[in-house]
Enzyme design. Sequence first.
Site, PDB file in Angstrom:
ATOM      1  N   PHE A 129       0.387  -1.537  -0.127  1.00  0.00           N
ATOM      2  CA  PHE A 129       0.063  -0.140  -0.416  1.00  0.00           C
ATOM      3  C   PHE A 129       0.565   1.658   0.105  1.00  0.00           C
ATOM      4  O   PHE A 129       0.097   2.312  -0.051  1.00  0.00           O
ATOM      5  CB  PHE A 129      -0.751   0.510   1.469  1.00  0.00           C
TER       6      PHE A 129
ATOM      7  N   LYS B 289      -1.849  -7.374  -9.043  1.00  0.00           N
ATOM      8  CA  LYS B 289      -2.364  -7.394  -8.174  1.00  0.00           C
ATOM      9  C   LYS B 289      -1.954  -6.114  -6.885  1.00  0.00           C
ATOM     10  O   LYS B 289      -1.044  -6.007  -6.398  1.00  0.00           O
ATOM     11  CB  LYS B 289      -2.460  -8.494  -7.366  1.00  0.00           C
TER      12      LYS B 289
ATOM     13  N   GLU C 193      -4.651  -3.732  -1.940  1.00  0.00           N
ATOM     14  CA  GLU C 193      -5.997  -3.807  -1.994  1.00  0.00           C
ATOM     15  C   GLU C 193      -6.907  -2.827  -0.846  1.00  0.00           C
ATOM     16  O   GLU C 193      -7.648  -2.195  -1.397  1.00  0.00           O
ATOM     17  CB  GLU C 193      -7.138  -5.071  -1.201  1.00  0.00           C
TER      18      GLU C 193
ATOM     19  N   SER D  66       5.433  -7.362   3.240  1.00  0.00           N
ATOM     20  CA  SER D  66       6.046  -7.301   4.847  1.00  0.00           C
ATOM     21  C   SER D  66       7.011  -8.915   3.966  1.00  0.00           C
ATOM     22  O   SER D  66       6.421  -9.364   3.718  1.00  0.00           O
ATOM     23  CB  SER D  66       4.488  -7.812   5.740  1.00  0.00           C
TER      24      SER D  66
ATOM     25  N   CYS E 225      10.054   1.361   3.565  1.00  0.00           N
ATOM     26  CA  CYS E 225      10.824   0.653   3.765  1.00  0.00           C
ATOM     27  C   CYS E 225      12.046   1.264   4.355  1.00  0.00           C
ATOM     28  O   CYS E 225      13.038   0.403   4.189  1.00  0.00           O
ATOM     29  CB  CYS E 225      10.463  -0.659   2.727  1.00  0.00           C
TER      30      CYS E 225
ATOM     31  N   GLU F 148       9.178  -4.209  13.101  1.00  0.00           N
ATOM     32  CA  GLU F 148       8.728  -3.181  12.335  1.00  0.00           C
ATOM     33  C   GLU F 148       7.623  -2.412  12.908  1.00  0.00           C
ATOM     34  O   GLU F 148       6.836  -3.158  12.858  1.00  0.00           O
ATOM     35  CB  GLU F 148       9.121  -3.597  11.144  1.00  0.00           C
TER      36      GLU F 148
END
Length: 476
Positions: A141, A165, A168, A218, A273, A367
Site C-alpha cells: 500500500f 495485483k 487492496e 511485509s 521501507c 518493524e
Amino acid sequence: MSTELNNTAPGSEHVIFNPADSSELGRVRWSTIEEIDRAVATAAEAFPAWSGITFKQRAQVMFSFKARVEDNLDELSEICSAENGKTAAEARAGIIKGVEVIEYAASIPQLIAGQYLEVSKGVTCRSIREPLGVTAAITPFNFPVMVPLWIIPLTLCLGNTLVLKPSEQVPFSAIRLRELLLDAGLPEGALQLVHGGRDAVERLAVHPEIKAVAFVGSSKVAEIVYNKGTGSGKRVLALGGAKNHLVLLPDADPELSTSNIVDSFVGSCGQRCMAASVLLAVGDVQRIVDAIAEKTRAVIPGKDTGPVISRSALEKITGYIDQAERDGATVLVDGRGVRGEGHPAGCWIGPTILDNVRPEMSVAREEIFGPVLSIIRTPTLEEALEIERNNPYGNAATIYTQNGALAKRCAESFNAGMIGINIGVPVPREPFSFGGRNNSRFGYGDITGPGAIEFWTTTRKITERWGDYKIAGWIS
Ligand code: NAD
C-alpha cells in the site's frame, strides 16, 4: 471507518477509504479465482505477439508511457494521495522516482545487446536475452504508483506480459497506470489487473502458467510468497519489511544530520521501507538529539505529513509506543492522539521520539511502520554496529559523520544492503539496483536496475559454425 470490516471473500465488493478523513473513495470488486485464471490466460495469449516485436519497439511504448505519466502527474498524485494519505508533494516525489524506472526501461535496447565471440576458428558463441512468459507482481500500500513502476516497465519492456495485483488498500493508482499504458500503445492483454487479498496472492504464487513473481510487502508475506512460488518452480523475488538503523557520531554535521534524520523517520508518515527507525546515538550527541526533538515538534500533521493508512495501522503503532513506555523508554516527543490539521476524522498520529530505548524492547526489534524514532544510546561505535548487525532485517543503514575513514568502516560492516553516508533515505537511483538483504529480501536479483534485467529474462546461448573450416582448437 474500517477496511477491516470489508468482506475479504473473492468476488465481494471492497470499499476503499481516504485515510485522511475516512470518507469512502470508491469500491473495487475482488477477483474470483476463475477471473484470476482468465487474466493469466489472457496474458499468456498476449505473450507471443508482445514478445515477438523488438526491444526497440517495446521501448517506444515506454517513451509514450513516460510522457503520459508526466502529462498526468497532478491527477496521478491526487489519486495516490487520496487513497494512501501521502501529502501531494510526497505522492509527486514517489511518482517522479517511478518515472526514472520507465526511463531505464526505455533504455533497455542500449543495455541489453548480447555477447558474441569467435571461440575457435570458424566457431562462434553468442548469447541473447529472452523474456520468460507471463509474470506476476504483488505490491504493497505504501507507494501506490512507485512500487508498481519498479516492476511494470521493466518486465514489460523485456518482453514479458504481466498480471499485477496491487494492494487492496490502494487499487486506484494501479488502475490509472494501466489506462495510461494502454493509451501509450500497450496491447490490452499484456498487462492484466486483478484485485484481492490473500486468496488472489496465493493463486498467483502457484499458478502453473506464471514464470516469475515479484512481491513487495511485509517480511511475513514475502516469505510465504517466496516459499509457495519457488515450491511451484517459479523465480521469485520477494522484498520484505525493514528495520533501518542510523548511526549518529559526535562529529556529525549538526544541521545536516538533524534535518536528514527527521525527514527520514517522518516522511510518508514513517510508512517507507527506507525510513529511519532506530537512531544509534553514539557518545555525546545530546545537542543533535535536542535539535532533532525540536524540529520534530514543529512538524504539522495534515500539512507536513499525512495520516497512516488505516485504523488498524494506527492502533498497531500506538500500541508499540504504549509498550515502549511501559518498558521504561522516555517519550521525548509524543504523537499519540495528535490529529491532522483540518481533519476531525482519519488515521492520524504525530511523529514520535522514544529515548533510552534498549535493544531488547519491541520498538527496537520489530518493524513499526509509522513515524516513530527509537533512540538507543551507546557509548561506542562498536556497540552501535553490533546492534545494527544483530537485526534480522537488512534494507538500509546510515552513518552520520564527517570522518571518511569511519564512514567507510561502517558502510563496509553494516548488515544492510543499501547504505547511506550522511543520507537518511539511501535509495539507489537508476541505473543502480534497489534491494536489501536478509529478511528484507527473499530470493536473488534486485527489483530495479541490472539485477531486474537478470531477474525478468533468461539467456539463450548459441554456438555455431558456418562454412568449410578445419577446426583446430574446438573442444567437444
Ligand atoms: P503486506 O505484506 O501486508 O501486503 C503486501 C501485499 O501482500 C498486498 O498486495 C496484500 O494484499 C498481500 N497480502 C497481505 N497479506 C497476505 C497474506 N497473508 N497472504 C498473501 N498475501 C497477502 O504489506 P503492506 O502492509 O501492504 O506494505 C507494508 C510493508 O511493505 C512493510 O513491511 C514495508 O517495509 C514493506 N515494503 C518493503 C519494500 C522493500 O523494498 N523492501 C518496499 C515497500 C514496502
